[in-house]
Every structure is written in C-alpha cells, then in structure tokens.
Enzyme design. Structure first.
Site, mmCIF file in Angstrom:
data_model
loop_
_atom_site.group_PDB
_atom_site.id
_atom_site.type_symbol
_atom_site.label_atom_id
_atom_site.label_comp_id
_atom_site.label_asym_id
_atom_site.label_seq_id
_atom_site.Cartn_x
_atom_site.Cartn_y
_atom_site.Cartn_z
ATOM 1 N N CYS A 103 -6.051 1.342 5.455
ATOM 2 C CA CYS A 103 -6.563 0.100 6.012
ATOM 3 C C CYS A 103 -5.981 -0.100 7.409
ATOM 4 O O CYS A 103 -5.098 0.651 7.853
ATOM 5 C CB CYS A 103 -6.202 -1.074 5.109
ATOM 6 N N CYS A 142 -2.126 -0.491 7.546
ATOM 7 C CA CYS A 142 -1.419 0.771 7.334
ATOM 8 C C CYS A 142 -1.542 1.674 8.557
ATOM 9 O O CYS A 142 -0.592 2.370 8.934
ATOM 10 C CB CYS A 142 -1.969 1.480 6.098
ATOM 11 N N GLU A 196 0.727 4.014 1.723
ATOM 12 C CA GLU A 196 1.150 4.536 3.021
ATOM 13 C C GLU A 196 2.400 3.805 3.519
ATOM 14 O O GLU A 196 3.341 4.419 4.041
ATOM 15 C CB GLU A 196 0.009 4.385 4.043
ATOM 16 N N HIS A 215 0.822 -1.208 0.000
ATOM 17 C CA HIS A 215 0.000 0.000 0.000
ATOM 18 C C HIS A 215 0.859 1.262 0.000
ATOM 19 O O HIS A 215 2.006 1.269 0.473
ATOM 20 C CB HIS A 215 -0.939 0.000 1.203
#
Length: 338
Positions: free
Chosen positions: A287, A290, A261, A259
């Site tokens: 999410c 993260c 992040e 992801h």
C-alpha cells in the site's frame, strides 16, 4: 479422465490425499444446476452442460475451473470430467498440464458399477453402452469424450486391485517429477519462503508476509499482525474503516494489524540490520504507506506475488523513486469484505 467407473475418481481421491487440489468440470455443472434448481441426474447434467457450451462456447466449463486455479497459484491440482476437446485445449494452456486417461475393460467396469450401486448408474450392460454413446457426440458443442481420451499423453490401465492402481499413480508421479522438475529461481525460492511466513499472519482477510533479502540471504521477515502485546484480529475481530476516495471509490480496510512490509522493516531497525540495497518479497503490492517506508529504508527492489486492489498509485511511486518493481501474477488478491 475416463469412461464410466474406470477408476478416474479413485485416482483423483488418491491424489487429494497426497495434497493435490481437486477440480471437476462436473462440479461446475452441478453448481449451475443448483442455481437453476435442476434435479441432479446424469441426463440433466449432460443436457445442462451441452446448453452451457452452446450458449457460452465449448470451453466454458474449463474457463471457470481455470479461473479457480489462477486464484490459488502454485498448487498441485487434478482436474476431472474433461469431456470436450475445447475444454482440453483451454486447460492445456496451464503450466505443466498433463492429460491422463484411466482405462478398464468395459465388462469389469460394469461389475464395479453393480457393486457400487449408485441410483443414477446403468443397471444393465446394454444401458451402460447406451449411456456411454451420449458422451460421444459428433456435435462440437456436446460431449466428445472419445476424442478427448485419444489425446491423452498417459493411459493408466486399471486392471488390478486398488493398491495396484495406487502403485501406478505413484510411478506416474515419480516419472512426471523427473520430467517436469525445474529448480526454482531465486525469486520463486524466496516467494515460497514468504508464503510459509504468511501462515503466521493473524488477520484472516489476507494472511500476508514480507521477507527482506540481500545477496541471496534473508535479513528479516514480517507478517501481518497486531503490534506486540495488542489483541489480534483472529482473537477479537477486525477493526474496519471505510474510506471514500476522491474518484468516488469506496474501500474497506482493517486497521488493527501492522502490514507485513512494515513489520519486516521494523525488525531490521530493532536489531540493527542494514537493509540498504536489498530486495523485498511480498504477497501483494504494498500500500502507499508501506511504499513510503520501503523508499526511505533504502530497499532497491520489490517483488510481489499478486496485485492489491488499492495499488493504483503504488507503481508510480516506486518508479519515481527508482525502485525496481515486479508483480509475477497480474491477478488481484481477493479477500472478504474488500
């Protein structure tokens, strides 16, 4: 907006060339007609539009277009075929909406109709006048184009060449820019950069990005993509996993990529950049995985453009950790196979 062959479609086409998104209320009617297998004649479309307004309310077509605008925020757009005052009222809720009418002499418009020679166009001047009367009903659920035109803030007189019309549109854009230009806030500024970073994403289910900022300076950026050296979704396809939750919900996730992040935080770790006390800007709500990294990395503020469909517990985690959390658009990010 404007009467038959006034040049409104030419203006819309020119704005499209300049990067505007074009939405037409008439296209909404055409889509509905195709679903219902109705022949696409002007009379049939007018009847169908009147039926939709009577059944769902006079602003229904504008509501459908507005939903598309909200699904793609931050874009310049031109909307055509506004024919009812309630449609106009609905669209006027949009930020910096300006109603522009394109006007031309009726005799000139008839000559343009004859030259373009479309099958559904009026063939005589008398027929043109009769057809235009159909768009000037006194019934609030039907077309009331004459009432909408009267509410136009700006009228473009189409009385010259196509180049003359384009020149008038350019002047209009310059004037509107001066009137409505607003220097972006720091949040808008960094979210704009985040959107550019997202273009590097390699998973087409949602090309996402994140940037980490401290004291108005960008520290690192990250986008959704596979770990270095591993194949990307855009190259070999998605690695989908289905998750069944305790409440019975079933969600699908692509696990091939890291992801955005996490990638932004990993860049900071790799190059020894301290991000304690920073702000993270991202496309959609992080999410849970993260969020855990965000908390442990010392980030103190998270700003999201949109919501993520699996963010039910995210806000509570950030709140408990004492991290400021903002979502600017409460709509959910939508992507395929969600």
């Amino acid at each position: 907006m404007g009467m038959y062959a006034s040049g409104k479609d030419s203006v819309a086409a020119y704005l499209q060339q300049k990067g505007f998104d074009h939405y037409s209320l008439s296209d909404e009617i055409r889509e509905e007609a195709r679903r219902r297998k109705i022949k696409l004649t002007r009379e049939n479309l007018i009847d169908l539009a009147n039926h939709l307004r009577e059944k769902y309310g006079p602003s229904i077509l504008a509501e459908r277009v507005a939903a598309k605008l909200h699904a793609n925020p931050g874009r310049d757009y031109v909307v055509t075929s506004i024919r009812n005052p309630e449609e106009l009222k609905w669209l006027q809720k949009e930020q910096q909406f300006v109603l522009v009418a394109v006007d031309a002499d009726v005799r000139q418009r008839f000559e343009w109709l004859r030259k373009r020679s479309r099958e559904e166009d009026p063939k005589t001047f008398k027929e043109l006048l009769q057809k235009e009367k159909l768009e000037q009903s006194s019934d609030p659920n039907k077309q009331q184009l004459h009432k909408v035109i009267k509410k136009a803030k700006i009228i473009i007189k189409n009385d010259g060449t196509m180049q003359d019309l384009h020149n008038k549109v350019e002047k209009l854009l310059t004037d509107l820019h001066k009137e409505y230009y607003k220097r972006p806030s720091w949040d808008d500024y960094f979210l704009g950069i985040m959107k550019a970073v997202a273009e590097r994403g390699t998973c087409d289910r949602g090309r996402t990005a994140a940037i980490i900022v401290k004291q108005k300076r960008i520290l690192t950026t990250g986008y959704a993509g596979s770990p270095i050296g591993l194949p990307h979704c855009d190259e070999v396809g998605h690695q989908m996993k289905t998750v069944t939750h305790e409440d019975g919900r079933i969600t699908k996730h692509c696990l091939r990529t890291t992801h955005a992040e996490v990638n932004a935080i990993a860049q900071a770790a790799r190059y020894g950049i301290a991000i304690d006390g920073s702000t993270l800007y991202c496309k959609m709500t992080p999410c849970q995985s993260c969020v855990k990294m965000i908390i442990n990395s010392g980030i103190q503020r998270v700003v999201c453009q949109l919501r993520y469909h699996g963010d039910a517990e995210t806000a509570e985690m950030l709140k408990t950790a004492g991290i400021a959390y903002e979502v600017l658009d409460k709509n959910f990010e939508k992507y395929s196979n969600q």
